[in-house]
Structures are given as C-alpha cells and as structure tokens.
Motif scaffolding. Structure first.
Motif, PDB file in Angstrom:
ATOM      1  N   PRO A 139      53.093  34.890  33.724  1.00 19.92           N
ATOM      2  CA  PRO A 139      53.620  34.968  35.103  1.00 19.92           C
ATOM      3  C   PRO A 139      52.551  35.210  36.170  1.00 19.92           C
ATOM      4  O   PRO A 139      52.846  35.104  37.371  1.00 19.92           O
ATOM      5  CB  PRO A 139      54.592  36.160  35.035  1.00 19.92           C
ATOM      6  N   ALA A 140      51.327  35.530  35.774  1.00 16.91           N
ATOM      7  CA  ALA A 140      50.261  35.781  36.742  1.00 16.91           C
ATOM      8  C   ALA A 140      49.507  34.511  37.105  1.00 16.91           C
ATOM      9  O   ALA A 140      48.575  34.557  37.914  1.00 16.91           O
ATOM     10  CB  ALA A 140      49.282  36.818  36.187  1.00 16.91           C
ATOM     11  N   TRP A 141      49.935  33.378  36.535  1.00 15.31           N
ATOM     12  CA  TRP A 141      49.246  32.109  36.797  1.00 15.31           C
ATOM     13  C   TRP A 141      50.106  31.196  37.660  1.00 15.31           C
ATOM     14  O   TRP A 141      51.303  31.030  37.430  1.00 15.31           O
ATOM     15  CB  TRP A 141      48.903  31.402  35.482  1.00 15.31           C
ATOM     16  N   VAL A 271      33.332  33.078  50.679  1.00 12.94           N
ATOM     17  CA  VAL A 271      34.231  33.842  49.808  1.00 12.94           C
ATOM     18  C   VAL A 271      34.787  32.901  48.740  1.00 12.94           C
ATOM     19  O   VAL A 271      34.801  31.686  48.920  1.00 12.94           O
ATOM     20  CB  VAL A 271      35.387  34.487  50.607  1.00 12.94           C
ATOM     21  N   PRO A 272      35.238  33.439  47.603  1.00 15.52           N
ATOM     22  CA  PRO A 272      35.708  32.574  46.520  1.00 15.52           C
ATOM     23  C   PRO A 272      36.884  31.678  46.914  1.00 15.52           C
ATOM     24  O   PRO A 272      37.766  32.078  47.674  1.00 15.52           O
ATOM     25  CB  PRO A 272      36.132  33.574  45.432  1.00 15.52           C
ATOM     26  N   TYR A 273      36.858  30.461  46.366  1.00 11.38           N
ATOM     27  CA  TYR A 273      38.028  29.596  46.464  1.00 11.38           C
ATOM     28  C   TYR A 273      39.207  30.290  45.777  1.00 11.38           C
ATOM     29  O   TYR A 273      39.042  30.954  44.753  1.00 11.38           O
ATOM     30  CB  TYR A 273      37.782  28.287  45.715  1.00 11.38           C
ATOM     31  N   PRO A 274      40.420  30.135  46.298  1.00 15.24           N
ATOM     32  CA  PRO A 274      41.585  30.601  45.543  1.00 15.24           C
ATOM     33  C   PRO A 274      41.711  29.844  44.220  1.00 15.24           C
ATOM     34  O   PRO A 274      41.522  28.625  44.178  1.00 15.24           O
ATOM     35  CB  PRO A 274      42.763  30.277  46.467  1.00 15.24           C
ATOM     36  N   THR A 275      41.991  30.561  43.166  1.00 17.50           N
ATOM     37  CA  THR A 275      42.219  29.951  41.852  1.00 17.50           C
ATOM     38  C   THR A 275      43.641  30.265  41.403  1.00 17.50           C
ATOM     39  O   THR A 275      44.411  30.880  42.139  1.00 17.50           O
ATOM     40  CB  THR A 275      41.213  30.488  40.820  1.00 17.50           C
ATOM     41  N   GLY A 276      43.977  29.883  40.184  1.00 20.14           N
ATOM     42  CA  GLY A 276      45.354  30.035  39.724  1.00 20.14           C
ATOM     43  C   GLY A 276      45.724  31.398  39.191  1.00 20.14           C
ATOM     44  O   GLY A 276      46.908  31.703  39.030  1.00 20.14           O
ATOM     45  N   PHE A 277      44.743  32.256  38.899  1.00 19.72           N
ATOM     46  CA  PHE A 277      45.023  33.557  38.299  1.00 19.72           C
ATOM     47  C   PHE A 277      45.154  34.623  39.374  1.00 19.72           C
ATOM     48  O   PHE A 277      44.209  34.890  40.116  1.00 19.72           O
ATOM     49  CB  PHE A 277      43.897  33.921  37.325  1.00 19.72           C
ATOM     50  N   HIS A 278      46.349  35.241  39.439  1.00 20.07           N
ATOM     51  CA  HIS A 278      46.619  36.280  40.431  1.00 20.07           C
ATOM     52  C   HIS A 278      47.174  37.513  39.712  1.00 20.07           C
ATOM     53  O   HIS A 278      48.390  37.689  39.600  1.00 20.07           O
ATOM     54  CB  HIS A 278      47.606  35.767  41.483  1.00 20.07           C
ATOM     55  N   PRO A 279      46.286  38.354  39.214  1.00 21.60           N
ATOM     56  CA  PRO A 279      46.725  39.509  38.407  1.00 21.60           C
ATOM     57  C   PRO A 279      47.623  40.450  39.188  1.00 21.60           C
ATOM     58  O   PRO A 279      47.429  40.691  40.373  1.00 21.60           O
ATOM     59  CB  PRO A 279      45.397  40.180  38.024  1.00 21.60           C
ATOM     60  N   ARG A 280      48.601  40.999  38.470  1.00 21.63           N
ATOM     61  CA  ARG A 280      49.567  41.897  39.094  1.00 21.63           C
ATOM     62  C   ARG A 280      49.113  43.345  39.032  1.00 21.63           C
ATOM     63  O   ARG A 280      49.491  44.156  39.882  1.00 21.63           O
ATOM     64  CB  ARG A 280      50.924  41.748  38.391  1.00 21.63           C
ATOM     65  N   THR A 281      48.326  43.665  38.021  1.00 26.64           N
ATOM     66  CA  THR A 281      47.864  45.037  37.812  1.00 26.64           C
ATOM     67  C   THR A 281      46.430  45.018  37.297  1.00 26.64           C
ATOM     68  O   THR A 281      45.908  43.975  36.895  1.00 26.64           O
ATOM     69  CB  THR A 281      48.743  45.770  36.775  1.00 26.64           C
ATOM     70  N   ALA A 449      47.901  39.631  43.021  1.00 21.57           N
ATOM     71  CA  ALA A 449      49.249  39.312  43.479  1.00 21.57           C
ATOM     72  C   ALA A 449      49.840  40.346  44.424  1.00 21.57           C
ATOM     73  O   ALA A 449      50.443  39.981  45.439  1.00 21.57           O
ATOM     74  CB  ALA A 449      50.165  39.101  42.272  1.00 21.57           C
ATOM     75  N   PRO A 450      49.705  41.658  44.159  1.00 20.12           N
ATOM     76  CA  PRO A 450      50.323  42.632  45.069  1.00 20.12           C
ATOM     77  C   PRO A 450      49.699  42.569  46.460  1.00 20.12           C
ATOM     78  O   PRO A 450      48.477  42.479  46.595  1.00 20.12           O
ATOM     79  CB  PRO A 450      50.018  43.982  44.397  1.00 20.12           C
TER      80      PRO A 450
END
Length: 478
Positions: A139-141, A271-281, A449-450
C-alpha cells in the motif's frame, strides 16, 4: 584634499586649435602624471557613488549562501523544535493552484492528468508488485508522476509543525504556486503563444507585489517548489521552449526548489524527483531498507531507457548495444515507444532490484527520474555526465560521489571502453560499501505519505525545507 594644480584647467586644453589638441594633452599628462592619476581615481569614485545611489532598493542582492551540506547528515535524526525558523504559507487565489489541479482534464493535449494528480500528488496505487515488495509495504507504492512535486510539497507544508499563520514571526515564506502545471499546460501545442505560457506567472508576481511581507524583502526570504526542470522556466526568446518565469524581474531574489537545477544559479536548489515509494511510517523505511539490502541480485548492470534516433551518435543507443553484447551480465528494458517514466511499474522495479548497477545517461535534459528509482531499489547508479547528479542534489546525496556511484566518461564509452570491465574491476568490498551508503540514504530520496512527515526520520521534503530555513537564517545573520 587634492593639491592645487600648477597648470591651466583641463577644459582650456580643449579650446586650443585642433592641430595641437592631442599633443598638448599628451605633454601635460607626461609632465604631471601623479596629478592626472589622482583626478582619474577621484572621477571613478564619484561615478561609482552615483551609480550605486541610482539603483532601486529592490535590485540590491542580499544573498549570502551557506554550505549546501545539511547540518544534520543522518536521516534518522529529527528536530523537535523549529530552531531554524518558521514558515508562512501564502493562501493564494485558487487560480494559482487549486483551480489548476481541478482542471486536470485540460492540462495535457493527449490524455487526462487527473489520475496523476490524485491522492495529493501520489497518483493511483501501483498495480502488479506482488512478489517484488513485502506484502505489507504494497500500500505504500503508487504510480507517481515525476511532475507532481508542487502538490506534494504544498500538502506537506500546510501540515508542517513549523508552519506559522503569523507572517511577522516567519523566517521563510512559501509560495504554493503550481508553476509547472501552469506552464506545462501550454507546452505541447503550437496554438499557444509565449504570452499564454507566461500569463499566470506574471499574474502571480503582480499579486505578490501587493503583499506586505514581499515588499519588506522583495522576495529574498521567499521560496517556491517548481514541479518541472529549470529549463522549462527559462525561455529567453518568444520562439524558444518553455516559459520565462525565472527571467522575470520579480523572481530575481526567490529561492526555488526544482527536480533539475541550473548548476550556475545559486537560487536553484535540486531536490529528488518524486518516485513511487511513499512510506507511511519509519518502520516502512526500515523494512524496505532490509529488503533491498538482502536482495539477491543476479545481473551485473542494467539499463532502462529508449533510444534517441533523432540524435547523431545517440549515446543511449551505444549503451543498448553494449548491453546486447553482454547478455550474460546486462539486462535492458528498451523504452522506445513506451512509457518508462514511472519507475514503480513492476517491470522497471524488478530490473533495478535484480541489478547491482544501473546505467544513468542523461535524459531529455541532464537529469532523469530513473536515478532515484534505481537507488531506491538499492542499485548503484553509473553516470556519464557529472551534471546528471553531482551538480544537482547536494542536500540529498552523499558528499563524496565515489561513495555511492560510478562515473565513466561518455567519450570513453563512445570510443570503446567496456562498461562491464570497469564495473567488474571495482572489487566486492567497494561495491558493498557503495550499496550500504545508498541504502542508508534512501530516506532522503523518498516523500513520505503522512502530511506531518515521519515521526523519527527525515525524508526528502524535510531535508529540503531544513536546507531552505538554514539558508534564510544565515542570510538574516549576515
């Protein structure tokens, strides 16, 4: 006080007959060199004083930039206070941000951008990753678009612990203008003019010019996130590509965060390009780091990209040829005619997860999102242009390029240097150290993600904001 000259005033020399004019001046200069030197110095000082006094206050540069290396270099460290200052976020008229994102169907002549801008800029959940990522991290991807950083930064800024609603207490002022969407909307059709591409940018600067906090500093303590590469905002002639936002007088003092900067402009921050991994914690980060650190990699090096047939001696074609000749050591995904910009697709992610090294030539510009897709997967980037990363992301990458990457001059490769031979000659210990360094820095490459960020770890957004605040704090001290 200058000594009284013992010769006629200079203006009398010019009243003599032209025949003797130059000769007479020359003789006086030879006879009285010190007096003439004093007159020249005095005249230059007077001229300089008049020039400085004639400058408007708004054009005087007040920038003094500290070292780009963050004070805190470990991603696990986190501040509990706002020692570097607070940020005031402008509440812009919706035409400059919200309205642009809501009109997502009209941002692209080929298809809708609504999916790409959904979920606060993260896009739709990434499909088909079963078996590639740990099940609880799926779910973080997301299928995140590379040009959505404006939305991601805006949402994070609104919920940041160092945001203030009192402009008088602010160290920095964030302008949440979606310039990338505003300009990008008009890039792909000949029906639009240079004026179309600049319209909203000009309106935004007119609006800012009426704000008291802007008037106090003329923008030197203001910053923006521009969601495209810097060259999309640097049109010098009407017939050229892009908009002219960064060449407008109102932008001369404003700090801007970009996914690709101009290395010769100190106001541009990469700054970094946005990628697909958005960690929740924080635990999501730790688990992913363990996953890529322990991954069994069966391929020496890989390349994901398409050829540029319109270019003579296309370098990407040379890389694909080398990879084809070294099939037992290299894997390639030829992106010609297909969309490979989304590195969270299962095909691209698997390629990077299975490879020790990933080849990173320049993209349509000097940088490419694939750099960060590659490193998030724990693969070591191989660069062929120094501008691709080393002159771009100084706040987010290790200070020593050799600690995390390999550089092979493109001219050597074009002249026959074997990429395989170079990589195999590095040695296992050095390769392991580079992998460990990349895994250590993964938190600085991702956008969590948060909206409040991660409790015990700094992500790419935190590193960027901390750098901006330190820069402004240093400017205030000097």
């Amino acid at each position: 006080m200058l000594p009284k000259p013992d010769f006629p005033p200079p203006e009398s020399l010019f009243l003599k007959k032209p025949k003797y004019h130059l000769l007479t001046i020359y003789n006086y200069i030879i006879a009285h060199p010190r007096t003439w030197l004093l007159l020249i110095v005095f005249s230059l000082q007077l001229l300089l004083l008049l020039l400085v006094r004639s400058l408007p206050v708004s054009t005087v540069s007040r920038h003094h930039f500290p070292s780009p290396t963050p004070v805190v270099t470990t991603a696990t460290a986190t501040a509990t206070s706002c020692d570097s200052g607070k940020v005031f976020v402008y509440d812009l008229p919706p035409v400059f941000n919200k309205q642009l994102s809501e009109e997502c169907d009209a941002l692209n002549p080929w298809n809708s951008r609504c999916d790409a801008l959904s979920n606060d800029g993260f896009g739709t959940p990434a499909p088909g990753l079963a078996g590639l990522v740990p099940e609880n991290l799926d779910p973080a991807w997301y299928s995140t678009d590379q040009f959505t950083a404006e939305i991601i930064y805006h949402n994070r800024m609104l919920s940041h612990r160092c945001r203030t609603v009192d402009p008088d207490s602010a160290t920095a002022f964030y302008v949440p203008f979606y310039a990338g969407l505003a300009v990008g909307k008009y890039l792909w059709s000949s029906n639009y003019t240079a004026r179309d591409r600049d319209r909203l940018c000009g309106m935004l600067l007119e609006w800012l010019d009426q704000q008291e906090s802007w008037k106090r500093s003329y923008g030197w303590d203001h910053f923006m996130m521009l969601g495209r590469i810097t060259w999309d905002f640097r049109r010098s002639k009407d017939d050229d590509w892009g908009g002219s936002f960064l060449y407008m007088p109102g932008m001369k003092n404003v700090t801007r965060l970009l996914i690709e900067r101009n290395p010769w402009d100190e106001l541009d921050i990469g700054v970094p390009y946005p990628t697909g991994f958005h960690p929740r914690t924080e635990s999501d980060i730790r688990e992913w780091q363990d996953h890529v650190r322990n991954r069994s990699r069966t391929t020496l090096f890989c390349f994901a990209g398409g050829t540029r047939s319109e270019f003579k001696n296309d370098f990407r074609g040379i890389l694909l040829d080398q990879c084809d000749r070294e099939k037992d050591a290299c894997r390639a995904v030829d992106c010609s005619g297909t969309k490979c910009s989304n590195g969270s697709s299962s095909r691209i992610l698997e390629l990077f997860l299975d490879s020790n090294f990933c080849l990173q030539p320049r993209g349509d510009s000097f940088t490419r999102r694939s750099i960060f897709d590659c490193m998030i997967a724990g693969s070591i980037p191989v660069f062929f242009w120094r501008r691709t990363a080393y002159l771009q992301y100084k706040w987010h990458l290790p200070e020593d390029p050799e600690s995390y990457s390999v550089f092979i001059d493109r001219r050597a490769v074009s002249n026959g240097t074997s990429i395989r031979a170079v990589l195999e000659g590095l040695g296992e210990e050095r390769v392991k150290r580079m992998k460990d360094k990349i895994v250590e820095y993964i938190p600085k490459f991702v956008y969590a993600a948060p909206k409040e960020g991660l409790a015990g770890m700094k992500d790419a957004f935190d590193v960027s904001l901390e750098g901006v605040l330190r820069r402004f704090q240093e400017q205030r001290r000097t």
